[in-house]
Design an enzyme around this catalytic site. Structure first.
Site, PDB file in Angstrom:
ATOM      1  N   GLU A 127      47.534   6.513  12.280  1.00 24.97           N
ATOM      2  CA  GLU A 127      48.787   6.795  12.979  1.00 24.97           C
ATOM      3  C   GLU A 127      48.487   7.690  14.184  1.00 24.97           C
ATOM      4  O   GLU A 127      47.770   8.671  14.036  1.00 24.97           O
ATOM      5  CB  GLU A 127      49.790   7.497  12.070  1.00 24.97           C
ATOM      6  CG  GLU A 127      51.139   7.663  12.758  1.00 24.97           C
ATOM      7  CD  GLU A 127      52.231   8.268  11.879  1.00 24.97           C
ATOM      8  OE1 GLU A 127      51.955   8.596  10.718  1.00 24.97           O
ATOM      9  OE2 GLU A 127      53.344   8.401  12.386  1.00 24.97           O
ATOM     10  N   ASN A 271      49.101   7.328   4.363  1.00 27.32           N
ATOM     11  CA  ASN A 271      48.582   5.971   4.135  1.00 27.32           C
ATOM     12  C   ASN A 271      48.917   5.506   2.719  1.00 27.32           C
ATOM     13  O   ASN A 271      48.758   6.249   1.766  1.00 27.32           O
ATOM     14  CB  ASN A 271      47.058   5.947   4.283  1.00 27.32           C
ATOM     15  CG  ASN A 271      46.585   6.765   5.448  1.00 27.32           C
ATOM     16  OD1 ASN A 271      46.921   6.474   6.573  1.00 27.32           O
ATOM     17  ND2 ASN A 271      45.842   7.828   5.168  1.00 27.32           N
ATOM     18  N   GLU A 304      54.245  13.876   2.065  1.00 26.40           N
ATOM     19  CA  GLU A 304      53.478  12.621   2.151  1.00 26.40           C
ATOM     20  C   GLU A 304      53.840  11.690   1.002  1.00 26.40           C
ATOM     21  O   GLU A 304      53.919  10.472   1.170  1.00 26.40           O
ATOM     22  CB  GLU A 304      51.973  12.894   2.182  1.00 26.40           C
ATOM     23  CG  GLU A 304      51.510  13.883   3.259  1.00 26.40           C
ATOM     24  CD  GLU A 304      51.988  13.580   4.661  1.00 26.40           C
ATOM     25  OE1 GLU A 304      52.227  12.390   4.969  1.00 26.40           O
ATOM     26  OE2 GLU A 304      52.147  14.537   5.455  1.00 26.40           O
TER      27      GLU A 304
HETATM   28 ZN   LIG Z   1      55.498  12.713   7.930  1.00 28.35          ZN
END
Ligand SMILES: [Zn+2]
Length: 879
Positions: A127, A271, A304
């Site tokens: 990203e 991810n 996350e």
């Molecule tokens: Zn974030």
């Protein structure tokens, strides 16, 4: 490695859907640190069956192309056009299979995007646009497909081979090599791809989801850190349970990996099933990590993990929609932390962060709405505006709709969009439709930049027992936008009597009064609220819980502030009142200092602090927040022309005066809290430590402080107490500081994360000499300009958190910093751009400093081959 020259500007309005569906991506990696070979195979299907021939556009950067075939026909340079970072195969008329082979060089990748080396292992960061540094692919978030990834490597050098999804095969060959194959059943965009290969140690646990799925939880770290993963694992399990309970969201695979690295540009990356974390947000032991570190780990692990639904299952159509996943996920992690720790303390820290990081963005050359309209380099838009202000917009939906209405909206959002790449408008529509209300005007928050100001005035009519509140909203023009419209503002309100009792609230025309907080909604430029049956002139408690991200302008008297500080039921308002009182007191002394008049301590501030110190009922962490004086950057924001030295002098004066006048109170609180009990990780113990250490920071301004700090340093069994004592000694210029610093260094010299703290403590020391210390520390064996954590700890902290050092009148701080930006640009443009933003608000300073900063900005801008990242920041600042 350079990114090449400035990129062209990309506009949100130019979005065009990708004409092809990519049906499965097969990746084969021959892993090596020097050279890795990547073979990719993907099938392109035309989205519209009868479509005219379409171009296939792929993205790639710094790839050595070995071969490329389309339906097994080798393509030569004549078959495609390469321009900047795109490769176009023109006019393809049918479904086809594309195969590519490229060579990449992870060992020399210092930008830490794509595949790179960290210590003994290789890892990826994709990203926003790192996947294009790995292979040719349509590297845009709206191209989602399933991935099948085979990793092949030397077994002794790379025993661990990880990618997204489930492991579906593995094997060994005779020559000492082995391979592992991973399959992710959920379609995802390329920015969520990850691989990790190398020597890593493992901590394992498991979590059984509500529906009975047994999920293996694995945290991989470098071997020496194996005893520092417990808190991260506990936080992960808490996150998984919380998301089930609060959001009704369950994990969807059988395995969840977290990998910690010391070399990372950001905090962490979501991810799919293979999160990669900056080790700051994984590793903790009481003697190496502070309470703030522990809380940070809990928050980021949660963040996350929560992305698995808000980000991964439903992702963004394009990068302009970044706040769709980030604002929402920050809101979710804030709520998680609030539920785990103290809701009130969390809220105050969030507001403090918004004011110190996001408000300056609105006021600077990079001002943008939470959904920007254009960018040159997307990496420059991972900002407090997109993240933190974005989260406050989500919080306003929650405030307006309530928990039930908000969750109804979330449910509809997932029903409609699971597996899709969507927009902020889709989110708003789901919230509106699920609750059957119109949120069109609320949508302006997505397109308007700037911090709204709400001017509040009031009038009490004793005869009629009426109280009128008039609110006028105004958003000042920003760098990117002149004209502003009125916004929807949730306005939570209470009224107090002078003795601090909550008054019943009854609006004109209503049948009866309600006691407690009242939620009103402001939509127009100006609105009036008239309350009846008001028995005395009330003290207004405005925007409780900080119900909208605005600057609240109301002319409180010192007595009114004192009432709010002492009695308000809302923790945010209590804290904010104390901040206002402190800001007023410090700025007044700043003026007196500039006029050459003697400074003095305000009696009302002294009284308020005495009251706070005598409060044995409230959460100690809230008291600590209330006694933390506003920082110099926030004070600077309140001035038209920043008086760097005046602010510092006035703030120091107030702190010292409070300490002197209230020494007995501080000492009593300190002694009561410094009870010799051994370390505990509970929220209560953390709260007690925070109050104890704020008391010590005041006591350090008196003669008694030094010996207390030395004693605390010697007896401490945890990093929070150690750091508070040591930092205190350094800041007060104690002769004991030097020895303590060198003992700390001796003990922790081979510990990367703890040494970051050692750098920070020295880089924040006020004064113009610190630039020399920082310069010297760059030669320390524990420092490396290639490592983002080190750069942030030493150079970033000096430039962003040390105003009297960075803004030294002779320009020495500016020149030093500009040199670092230029040096970093050749290594890591993303980090260089972050550092360059320290100059963003140069126009707010006096003529001398302005001229010096402008000169440095021009010097950076004139560097040949400056990266697009830095070029966008400095040219915006100069414009
Ligand atoms: Zn974030």
């Amino acid at each position: 490695m350079k990114e090449g020259s400035a990129r062209k500007v990309i506009y949100r309005k130019d979005y065009k859907a990708y004409p092809w569906e990519v049906n499965q991506l097969d990746l084969y990696f021959e892993i090596g640190s020097e050279t890795t070979i990547v073979r990719a195979e993907m099938e392109f299907l035309l989205k519209e069956v009868d479509s005219a021939p379409q171009d296939i556009v792929l993205n790639g950067s710094n790839l050595e192309l070995v071969s490329m075939t389309l339906n097994d026909r080798a393509l030569s340079a004549a078959d495609y056009v390469i321009e900047d970072e795109t490769l176009t195969i023109p006019d393809v008329s049918q479904n086809c299979v594309l195969k590519t082979e490229v060579r990449i060089h992870p060992g020399s990748n210092s930008a830490l995007e794509g595949l790179y080396l960290s210590g003994e292992f290789l890892l990826t960061q994709c990203e926003a646009q790192g996947f294009r540094k790995i292979t040719w692919f349509p590297d845009r978030p709206d191209v989602m497909t399933t991935y099948r990834v085979t990793l092949e490597a030397d077994q002794s050098a790379f025993p661990v081979l990880l990618s997204n999804g489930n492991q579906v095969g593995s094997g060994e060959s005779a020559d000492g090599r082995h391979w592992v194959c991973w399959e992710d059943p959920f379609p995802k965009p390329s920015y969520l791809f990850a691989l990790v290969a190398g020597q890593l140690a493992l901590v394992e646990d498991h979590f059984i989801t509500r529906s009975g799925r047994d999920v293996a939880l694995r945290i991989y770290v470098e071997a020496e850190n194996i005893d520092r993963c417990e808190h991260a694992m506990e936080s992960l399990i808490n996150s998984m349970r919380w998301d089930e309970n609060r959001f009704d969201l369950e994990y969807d695979l059988d395995i969840y990996h977290i990998v910690a690295t010391n070399d990372f540009n950001m905090g962490a990356m979501e991810n799919k099933s293979l999160n990669i974390f900056n080790s700051i947000y994984v590793l903790a032991r009481p003697d190496t990590a502070t309470d703030a570190d522990y809380q940070g780990i809990e928050g980021v692990i949660g963040h996350e993990y929560f992305h698995n639904w808000t980000g991964n299952r439903v992702t963004c159509q394009d990068w302009f929609q970044l706040t769709l996943k980030e604002g929402l996920t920050v809101f979710r992690d804030e709520e998680f932390s609030a539920d785990m720790q103290s809701r009130a303390v969390k809220r105050i820290r969030v507001v403090r962060g918004l004011r110190s990081r996001q408000f300056p963005e609105d006021d600077g050359p990079m001002a943008h709405p939470i959904r920007p309209d254009h960018y040159a380099e997307i990496n420059n838009f991972y900002t407090a505006t997109v993240y933190q202000k974005g989260a406050t917009i989500i919080r306003m939906y929650h405030t307006l709709l309530g928990e039930t209405g908000f969750q109804k909206g979330m449910k509809l959002y997932f029903e409609r969009h699971d597996g899709q790449a969507v927009t902020c408008d889709d989110f708003l529509a789901a919230m509106a439709d699920a609750n059957n209300i119109n949120l069109d005007r609320f949508g302006r928050w997505y397109s308007q930049s700037g911090t709204p100001q709400v001017h509040v005035s009031d009038h009490y009519d004793a005869g009629a027992q009426k109280y009128r509140l008039t609110l006028r909203q105004h958003t000042p023009a920003t760098h990117d936008q002149k004209d502003k419209q009125p916004l929807v503002l949730p306005f939570a309100l209470g009224l107090l009597t002078a003795s601090g009792d909550e008054m019943p609230l009854q609006l004109e025309g209503e049948a009866e009064a309600v006691t407690g907080t009242r939620l009103l909604v402001m939509q127009e430029e100006q609105e009036e609220f008239i309350f009846v049956g008001v028995s005395e002139d009330p003290v207004p408690s405005l925007f409780r819980d900080y119900s909208a991200p605005v600057k609240i302008l109301f002319d409180y008297s010192p007595e009114q502030l004192a009432t709010l500080i002492a009695y308000d039921s809302d923790a945010y308002v209590r804290w904010d009142a104390a901040q206002r009182m402190a800001v007023n007191a410090i700025l007044e002394q700043c003026t007196r200092h500039a006029q050459g008049t003697e400074m003095r301590l305000d009696a009302s501030l002294l009284k308020a602090f005495r009251g706070i110190l005598s409060d044995h009922q409230a959460d100690p962490a809230l008291l600590a927040e209330a006694m933390t004086l506003p920082d110099e950057a926030y004070l600077a924001d309140q001035m038209d022309v920043v008086d760097v030295d005046g602010i510092h002098t006035a703030r120091e004066f107030i702190k010292k005066a409070l300490a002197r006048e209230l020494e007995v109170f501080f000492a009593e609180r300190y002694t009561g809290l410094n009870d010799g009990q051994s370390y505990q990780k509970t929220a209560e113990a953390m709260a007690r430590r925070s109050l104890k250490n704020i008391c010590m920071s005041y006591l350090l301004e008196t003669d008694a402080g030094e010996s207390l700090a030395v004693a605390q340093l010697e007896s401490s069994d945890n990093m929070t107490d150690t750091l508070a004592a040591l930092q205190g000694l350094i800041l007060t210029g104690s002769p004991r500081a030097e020895k303590a610093l060198s003992e700390f260094e001796g003990k922790w010299q081979s510990d990367a994360l703890v040494m970051d703290k050692w750098f920070v403590m020295q880089a924040v020391k006020p004064g113009k000499d610190t630039v020399n210390t920082v310069r010297k520390l760059m030669d320390h064996p524990a420092f490396s300009i290639q490592n983002p954590n080190k750069v942030r700890a030493l150079i970033g902290v000096f430039a962003m958190l040390n105003p009297t050092g960075f803004h030294a009148a002779d320009g020495s701080g500016y020149a030093f910093h500009a040199d670092r930006v230029i040096e970093l640009d050749g290594l890591n443009p993303q980090i260089a751009a972050r550092m360059a933003s320290a100059f963003n608000r140069w126009k707010r300073y006096d003529e001398g400093r302005k001229e010096l900063m402008k000169t440095e900005l021009q010097r950076i801008a004139s560097v040949p081959d400056l990266s697009g990242d830095v070029s966008e920041i400095v040219n915006n600042a100069l414009r």
